[in-house]
Design an enzyme around this catalytic site. Structure first.
Site, PDB file in Angstrom:
ATOM      1  N   ASP A 126       0.858  -1.184   0.000  1.00 31.22           N
ATOM      2  CA  ASP A 126       0.000   0.000   0.000  1.00 31.22           C
ATOM      3  C   ASP A 126       0.897   1.238   0.000  1.00 31.22           C
ATOM      4  O   ASP A 126       2.050   1.170   0.425  1.00 31.22           O
ATOM      5  CB  ASP A 126      -0.918   0.015   1.230  1.00 31.22           C
ATOM      6  CG  ASP A 126      -2.117   0.934   1.048  1.00 31.22           C
ATOM      7  OD1 ASP A 126      -3.164   0.453   0.588  1.00 31.22           O
ATOM      8  OD2 ASP A 126      -1.993   2.140   1.352  1.00 31.22           O
TER       9      ASP A 126
ATOM     10  N   ASP B 175       4.089   2.323  -4.475  1.00 30.71           N
ATOM     11  CA  ASP B 175       3.111   2.945  -5.365  1.00 30.71           C
ATOM     12  C   ASP B 175       2.804   1.959  -6.484  1.00 30.71           C
ATOM     13  O   ASP B 175       3.662   1.669  -7.326  1.00 30.71           O
ATOM     14  CB  ASP B 175       3.687   4.242  -5.928  1.00 30.71           C
ATOM     15  CG  ASP B 175       2.721   4.999  -6.831  1.00 30.71           C
ATOM     16  OD1 ASP B 175       1.725   4.408  -7.287  1.00 30.71           O
ATOM     17  OD2 ASP B 175       2.971   6.190  -7.091  1.00 30.71           O
TER      18      ASP B 175
ATOM     19  N   ASN C 294      -5.067  -5.029  -6.762  1.00 28.74           N
ATOM     20  CA  ASN C 294      -6.314  -4.459  -6.275  1.00 28.74           C
ATOM     21  C   ASN C 294      -6.278  -2.938  -6.099  1.00 28.74           C
ATOM     22  O   ASN C 294      -7.329  -2.293  -6.091  1.00 28.74           O
ATOM     23  CB  ASN C 294      -6.650  -5.114  -4.930  1.00 28.74           C
ATOM     24  CG  ASN C 294      -7.680  -4.337  -4.143  1.00 28.74           C
ATOM     25  OD1 ASN C 294      -8.858  -4.323  -4.468  1.00 28.74           O
ATOM     26  ND2 ASN C 294      -7.219  -3.646  -3.095  1.00 28.74           N
TER      27      ASN C 294
ATOM     28  N   TYR D  24     -12.859   7.022 -13.883  1.00 27.43           N
ATOM     29  CA  TYR D  24     -12.842   5.783 -13.098  1.00 27.43           C
ATOM     30  C   TYR D  24     -13.453   4.642 -13.908  1.00 27.43           C
ATOM     31  O   TYR D  24     -12.878   3.545 -13.997  1.00 27.43           O
ATOM     32  CB  TYR D  24     -13.631   5.984 -11.799  1.00 27.43           C
ATOM     33  CG  TYR D  24     -13.726   4.737 -10.950  1.00 27.43           C
ATOM     34  CD1 TYR D  24     -12.674   4.348 -10.132  1.00 27.43           C
ATOM     35  CD2 TYR D  24     -14.881   3.948 -10.962  1.00 27.43           C
ATOM     36  CE1 TYR D  24     -12.755   3.197  -9.351  1.00 27.43           C
ATOM     37  CE2 TYR D  24     -14.972   2.794 -10.189  1.00 27.43           C
ATOM     38  CZ  TYR D  24     -13.905   2.433  -9.387  1.00 27.43           C
ATOM     39  OH  TYR D  24     -13.994   1.295  -8.616  1.00 27.43           O
TER      40      TYR D  24
ATOM     41  N   LYS E 229     -11.612   1.162 -15.327  1.00 27.29           N
ATOM     42  CA  LYS E 229     -12.031  -0.184 -14.959  1.00 27.29           C
ATOM     43  C   LYS E 229     -12.452  -0.994 -16.180  1.00 27.29           C
ATOM     44  O   LYS E 229     -12.260  -2.222 -16.227  1.00 27.29           O
ATOM     45  CB  LYS E 229     -13.158  -0.120 -13.926  1.00 27.29           C
ATOM     46  CG  LYS E 229     -12.719   0.471 -12.585  1.00 27.29           C
ATOM     47  CD  LYS E 229     -11.552  -0.291 -11.976  1.00 27.29           C
ATOM     48  CE  LYS E 229     -11.213   0.179 -10.576  1.00 27.29           C
ATOM     49  NZ  LYS E 229     -10.117  -0.611  -9.968  1.00 27.29           N
TER      50      LYS E 229
ATOM     51  N   THR F  44     -16.268   0.786   1.577  1.00 22.94           N
ATOM     52  CA  THR F  44     -14.825   0.875   1.766  1.00 22.94           C
ATOM     53  C   THR F  44     -14.460   2.342   1.999  1.00 22.94           C
ATOM     54  O   THR F  44     -15.320   3.233   1.953  1.00 22.94           O
ATOM     55  CB  THR F  44     -14.069   0.386   0.515  1.00 22.94           C
ATOM     56  OG1 THR F  44     -14.321   1.296  -0.571  1.00 22.94           O
ATOM     57  CG2 THR F  44     -14.488  -1.015   0.110  1.00 22.94           C
TER      58      THR F  44
END
Length: 262
Positions: A37, A63, A90, A156, A160, A191
């Site tokens: 992370d 990163d 992820n 976004y 995806k 989340t």
């Protein structure tokens, strides 16, 4: 024995949400986990949670959208574990809710860098090793926003959709290698990324409406995505390859409707 017993795995974006839940689930299933992370504190906390449950985890700040960082985390896994069997790419960012005509190139560039180039780099550097050993499983986080409109902002959603295409093309690029690659497409999951949506709904007293458009009439939780990721990473999914699997309560099974047909 868990379904990932003996596996050596990397999970990116492991400092919170789906990534943290997946690091925990992978370890519960028997994997040794390298948790990645950008936040050192957050990923150290995830690794500590894994170890508190008796699992094996190492934390590393990196990163996911930077090639030098990706090379470094793959090398760390190979050094620490002596090999690599699973990568869950992820890590991702949402980019917020910026109207289309107010979006600038820098917003698109950063979202694509993390959300799409990040998985590409994981495939490039981990996949090369996996192809060499003749086996491996790569899982990427896409989204229902990559399948249909109105599940996220334009950059976004485009990122995806790109992940889904990347999974399909990469599966065929690694033809005959023994390496599988698939994507998970979460629906509305609580989340850190979706925190503003949930906070707004709770402030208005309309939390019960979150997720109401899918047949299960509820939102999802990170552990429900982690369960799918663990399946795809395992040998139980040995004949699943090049797929984008929605975990969304059935949201993408429907078309818009004004009145429920019975």
């Amino acid at each position: 024995m868990g379904r990932l017993a003996g596996k050596r795995a990397i999970v990116t974006g492991a400092g919170s949400g789906i990534g943290r839940a997946s690091a925990l689930r992978f370890a519960q299933e028997g994997a040794r986990v390298l948790a990645i992370d950008r936040s050192t504190d957050a990923v150290e906390e995830t690794a500590a949670m894994v170890r508190a449950e008796g699992g094996d985890a190492i934390a590393m700040a990196a990163d996911a959208g930077d090639e030098a960082s990706v090379k470094a985390y793959v090398a760390r896994a190979l050094e620490a574990f002596g090999g690599l069997d699973v990568v869950y790419a992820n890590a991702g960012i949402s980019g917020g809710d910026v109207p289309l005509f107010e979006q600038d190139v820098s917003l698109w560039t950063e979202i694509l860098r993390v959300n799409l180039i990040g998985p590409f780099l994981a495939i490039k550097h981990a996949g090369r090793h996996m192809v060499g050993q003749g086996r491996g499983a790569i899982v990427c986080t896409a989204s229902v926003a990559g399948l249909r409109s109105n599940a996220g902002g334009s950059p976004y959603s485009a990122s995806k959709a790109g992940v889904i295409s990347l999974v399909q093309t990469a599966a065929n690029s690694m033809w005959g290698s023994g390496v599988r690659i698939n994507a998970v497409c979460p629906g509305l999951i609580e989340t850190g990324m979706t925190k503003p949506v949930f906070e707004y709904a709770r402030a208005r007293g309309s939390e019960d409406k979150l997720g109401q458009l899918n047949p299960l009439r509820r939102y999802g939780l990170p552990h429900e995505i982690a369960a799918m990721a663990a399946f795809l990473a395992s040998d139980d999914a040995s004949y699943v390859n090049g797929q984008a699997i929605a975990v969304d309560g059935g949201l993408t099974s429907t078309l818009p409707f004004a009145k429920r047909l019975r």
